[in-house]
Design a protein around this motif. Structure first.
Motif, PDB file in Angstrom:
ATOM      1  N   UNK A 381       0.831  -1.194   0.000  1.00  0.00           N
ATOM      2  CA  UNK A 381       0.000   0.000   0.000  1.00  0.00           C
ATOM      3  C   UNK A 381       0.870   1.250   0.000  1.00  0.00           C
ATOM      4  N   UNK A 382       0.369   2.298  -0.664  1.00  0.00           N
ATOM      5  CA  UNK A 382       1.094   3.571  -0.701  1.00  0.00           C
ATOM      6  C   UNK A 382       0.315   4.615   0.077  1.00  0.00           C
ATOM      7  N   UNK A 383       0.918   5.184   1.059  1.00  0.00           N
ATOM      8  CA  UNK A 383       0.262   6.228   1.851  1.00  0.00           C
ATOM      9  C   UNK A 383       0.837   7.589   1.472  1.00  0.00           C
ATOM     10  N   UNK A 384       0.476   8.620   2.256  1.00  0.00           N
ATOM     11  CA  UNK A 384       0.914  10.006   2.029  1.00  0.00           C
ATOM     12  C   UNK A 384       0.513  10.511   0.656  1.00  0.00           C
ATOM     13  N   UNK A 385      -0.567   9.991   0.132  1.00  0.00           N
ATOM     14  CA  UNK A 385      -1.115  10.461  -1.142  1.00  0.00           C
ATOM     15  C   UNK A 385      -2.503  11.035  -0.887  1.00  0.00           C
ATOM     16  N   UNK A 386      -2.921  11.946  -1.757  1.00  0.00           N
ATOM     17  CA  UNK A 386      -4.233  12.582  -1.587  1.00  0.00           C
ATOM     18  C   UNK A 386      -5.209  12.015  -2.615  1.00  0.00           C
ATOM     19  N   UNK A 387      -6.363  11.591  -2.138  1.00  0.00           N
ATOM     20  CA  UNK A 387      -7.379  10.975  -3.002  1.00  0.00           C
ATOM     21  C   UNK A 387      -8.679  11.758  -2.885  1.00  0.00           C
ATOM     22  N   UNK A 388      -9.306  12.025  -4.006  1.00  0.00           N
ATOM     23  CA  UNK A 388     -10.626  12.660  -4.030  1.00  0.00           C
ATOM     24  C   UNK A 388     -11.687  11.575  -4.192  1.00  0.00           C
ATOM     25  N   UNK A 389     -12.596  11.467  -3.224  1.00  0.00           N
ATOM     26  CA  UNK A 389     -13.707  10.519  -3.283  1.00  0.00           C
ATOM     27  C   UNK A 389     -14.939  11.257  -3.794  1.00  0.00           C
ATOM     28  N   UNK A 390     -15.504  10.779  -4.905  1.00  0.00           N
ATOM     29  CA  UNK A 390     -16.687  11.421  -5.489  1.00  0.00           C
ATOM     30  C   UNK A 390     -17.836  10.400  -5.485  1.00  0.00           C
ATOM     31  N   UNK A 391     -18.810  10.609  -4.590  1.00  0.00           N
ATOM     32  CA  UNK A 391     -19.946   9.689  -4.468  1.00  0.00           C
ATOM     33  C   UNK A 391     -21.101  10.436  -3.829  1.00  0.00           C
ATOM     34  N   UNK A 392     -22.311  10.206  -4.321  1.00  0.00           N
ATOM     35  CA  UNK A 392     -23.472  10.930  -3.784  1.00  0.00           C
ATOM     36  C   UNK A 392     -24.021  10.295  -2.506  1.00  0.00           C
ATOM     37  N   UNK A 393     -23.535   9.101  -2.135  1.00  0.00           N
ATOM     38  CA  UNK A 393     -23.993   8.439  -0.919  1.00  0.00           C
ATOM     39  C   UNK A 393     -23.135   8.898   0.261  1.00  0.00           C
TER      40      UNK A 393
END
Length: 509
Positions: A381-393
Motif C-alpha cells: 500500500x502507498x500512503x501520504x497520497x491525496x485521493x478525491x472521493x466522489x460519491x453521492x452516498x
C-alpha cells in the motif's frame, strides 16, 4: 371469379362446384358433384366458432360469415373466409345453401407472424423495462451493502469481544449473500462486471459438464456433440459458464421427474452455424457484420407449457417450490446473452423436453490479435497520497474517507461531478496536489461519465478509478476505453480499493 362458389342441397349433397373451387381444393367438379360436402371437405371452425353457431346464425339472419380450415385433395390445409346463405326456389322455400369461399391462408399466416413478432417485441420492451428497474434497485442496494460491509470490517478490527465478533461475522455473511443476489440482478439488467476476452465456448461447456457429472443422477446421460465450426467468442468466461450452468441445472431439474418411469434421461449440447431470421427480427442488438453460431442445450425432461415460456426470463419468476429457486437464473441468462450481443430462444412442448438455443457472434481473427490487457497488482500500500472521493452516498463517502485516512491517505470529498471539478480547481489554485480520483458512475447533477470527461480535459494525467454498482456495461467500457485507470464494482472492500490505488499511484510515481 377468384372465389370458390359451392352449392349443396338440404342433405348437404354438392350440386355446384365452380372452376375457382377446382383450383382452390384440387377436386374437379366431376369428382365431387353428388357427394356429401363434409366427406369431400373436412372442415374445422376457427376463432371459437362451431357448426351450431353457424346453424343458429343461418336460422336467425339467413347468413353466416366466418373462418374455417379445410383439407384439400392432397391433404394440405387451406384457411378460407366462408360466406354461407340459403338457396330458395321461386316459392321462397329453402332448397339448399351456397357458400362463397375466399382463400385467406397466406393472409392469416402473415397476420399470425406479425402478431407473434409484435408480442416478442412487447416482451423485449417489457424485459428492458424490468432490467432498468432491477439495475436501479441493485444500485441502491450495492451502496447500502458497501457501507454495511465496510463498517463491519472496521468494527471487527477494533473489537476484542468474541461475542461481538460472532455477531459481526453473521452480519458480514448475510451481507455477502445479499451482494451475490444483487450481482444476479445486475446480470439480468446487463450491468454486471464484464471482463471481455477471447473465450472458446466449447471449453466452457466442457468445464460445466465436468462439474455436473459429479453431482447429477447417474441415470442422466450427458452428450456433448463435436463442433463443426469455430466456437470462440469475445466475452466474459465467468458469465458465459454461468449461462451454460444455469440452463444445464434447469435441464437436470426438468429430467428428474421423468426418471422414475423412464430410468434414463439425456442432457445434450449441440452446435450449428447461423442464426434464424425470426431471431434477427426481434433482436436488433445482434452484430450484422459478424457470423453467428448456436449452442443448443436440450433435455428429455417434462417440458415447459406455452403459457410459461414467455415468462421464464423474467426476474423472480420460478415454477420451483418456495426456497428451491430465486427465479433469477434464467433472468441472468437473458441479460448476459444480451450483453454479449447474443440471443436466447426456447422451444418446448409439455412431455417432450426443452431446447434452449444460445446464439453467439463468432470471434474475428483481428479481435484475438488485439488480446486483452492484463494488470498486475503490487500488494504494498502507498500512503501520504491525496485521493478525491466522489460519491453521492454520504454514508459510503464517509466510510471510504475513514478507511483511507486510517491507511495514511489524505482525503477530500465531493458528492457529485460538478462539486468534484470545483474541488479540483480550488486545490489546484491552492497548489495542493490530488494524486487520484475515485469516481462513482451514477450521481445527480453530473454523472460519472460526464465528470470523467471534464476532469480528464482539465487534468489529462489524473488517475481516475471508476466505482460502479449500477451502470450499463457499454457506458463503463466506453469510459475505460477513454482512459480510466480501473473499475471497482460495488460493494468492494478496502483491500480492493487500496490495491487499485497502489497500482495506479505507482505508475504515476
Amino acid at each position: 371469379m377468384s372465389d370458390a362458389v359451392i352449392a349443396v342441397d338440404n342433405d348437404y349433397i354438392i350440386t355446384s362446384w365452380n372452376r375457382a373451387a377446382e383450383k382452390l381444393y384440387g377436386w374437379t367438379a366431376t369428382e365431387v358433384l353428388g357427394k356429401n360436402i363434409y366427406r369431400v371437405l373436412p372442415t374445422t371452425y376457427l376463432n371459437g366458432a362451431s357448426e351450431q353457431d353457424a346453424i343458429k346464425a343461418m336460422q336467425s339472419a339467413g347468413k353466416w360469415v366466418g373462418e374455417v380450415a379445410q383439407k384439400r385433395k392432397d391433404g394440405t390445409e387451406v384457411i378460407v373466409e366462408a360466406c354461407v346463405s340459403y338457396l330458395r326456389n321461386e316459392k321462397g322455400n329453402i332448397i339448399g345453401m351456397v357458400s362463397i369461399n375466399r382463400d385467406i391462408t397466406e393472409q392469416k399466416r402473415y397476420a399470425e407472424e406479425r402478431q407473434r413478432l409484435y408480442e416478442q417485441l412487447q416482451h423485449l420492451q417489457k424485459m428492458e423495462s424490468i432490467g432498468r428497474l432491477a439495475g436501479g434497485i441493485a444500485h441502491d442496494f450495492n451502496n447500502i451493502l458497501a457501507a454495511i460491509l465496510g463498517n463491519v470490517k472496521m468494527a471487527t478490527e477494533k473489537t476484542t469481544d468474541e461475542k461481538v465478533t460472532k455477531y459481526l461475522s453473521r452480519i458480514k455473511a448475510a451481507s455477502e449473500r445479499a451482494s451475490a443476489l444483487t450481482q444476479k440482478l445486475l446480470g439480468f439488467a446487463r450491468q454486471g462486471k464484464y471482463v471481455p476476452a477471447p473465450v472458446d465456448l466449447f471449453d466452457c461447456v466442457r468445464n460445466v459438464v465436468e462439474m455436473l457429472e459429479h453431482t447429477i443422477d447417474k441415470r442422466i446421460e450427458v452428450v456433448v456433440e463435436p463442433a463443426s465450426m469455430p466456437t470462440k467468442v469475445i466475452g466474459d468466461r465467468t458469465q458465459l459458464e454461468q449461462v451454460i450452468l444455469n440452463i444445464a441445472i434447469n435441464a437436470v431439474d426438468a429430467i428428474m421427474p421423468t426418471l422414475e418411469k423412464k430410468q434414463h434421461g439425456v442432457l445434450r449440447f449441440a452446435w450449428r452455424s447461423g442464426v434464424r431470421e425470426e431471431i434477427k427480427d426481434v433482436n436488433k442488438h445482434l452484430l450484422l457484420d459478424q457470423p453467428y453460431f448456436c449452442l443448443a442445450i436440450s433435455d428429455s425432461g417434462i417440458g415447459i407449457p406455452k403459457e410459461i415460456q414467455k415468462k421464464i426470463f423474467e426476474p423472480f419468476f420460478t415454477t420451483k417450490e418456495i426456497g428451491k429457486g430465486t427465479g433469477l437464473g434464467l433472468a441472468m441468462v437473458y441479460g448476459i446473452m444480451q450483453n454479449h450481443h447474443g440471443a436466447v430462444y426456447v422451444e418446448s412442448e409439455v412431455g417432450r423436453g426443452a431446447t434452449f438455443e444460445l446464439y453467439f457472434p463468432q470471434v474475428l481473427e483481428s479481435q484475438t490479435e488485439n488480446g486483452v490487457k492484463e494488470t498486475y497488482i503490487n500488494q504494498k500500500l502507498m500512503s501520504n497520497k491525496r485521493v478525491l472521493i466522489v460519491d453521492d452516498e454520504d454514508m459510503l463517502r464517509e466510510l471510504l474517507t475513514e478507511q483511507l485516512t486510517e491507511a495514511g491517505y489524505a482525503v477530500c470529498e465531493a458528492s457529485n461531478g460538478v462539486e468534484a471539478i470545483e474541488v479540483l480547481k480550488r486545490l489546484q489554485a491552492e497548489q495542493v496536489r490530488v494524486d487520484a480520483v475515485v469516481l462513482d458512475m451514477n450521481m445527480p447533477k453530473m454523472d460519472g461519465a460526464k465528470a470523467f470527461a471534464e476532469i480528464r480535459a482539465l487534468f489529462p494525467r489524473m488517475p481516475i478509478l471508476i466505482a460502479t454498482g449500477y451502470a450499463q456495461d457499454e457506458m463503463v467500457q466506453k469510459v475505460v476505453e477513454s482512459g480510466a485507470n480501473g473499475v471497482l464494482v460495488k460493494p468492494y472492500d478496502a483491500e480492493a480499493l487500496f490495491e487499485k490505488l497502489n497500482e495506479i499511484l505507482k505508475v504515476r510515481a
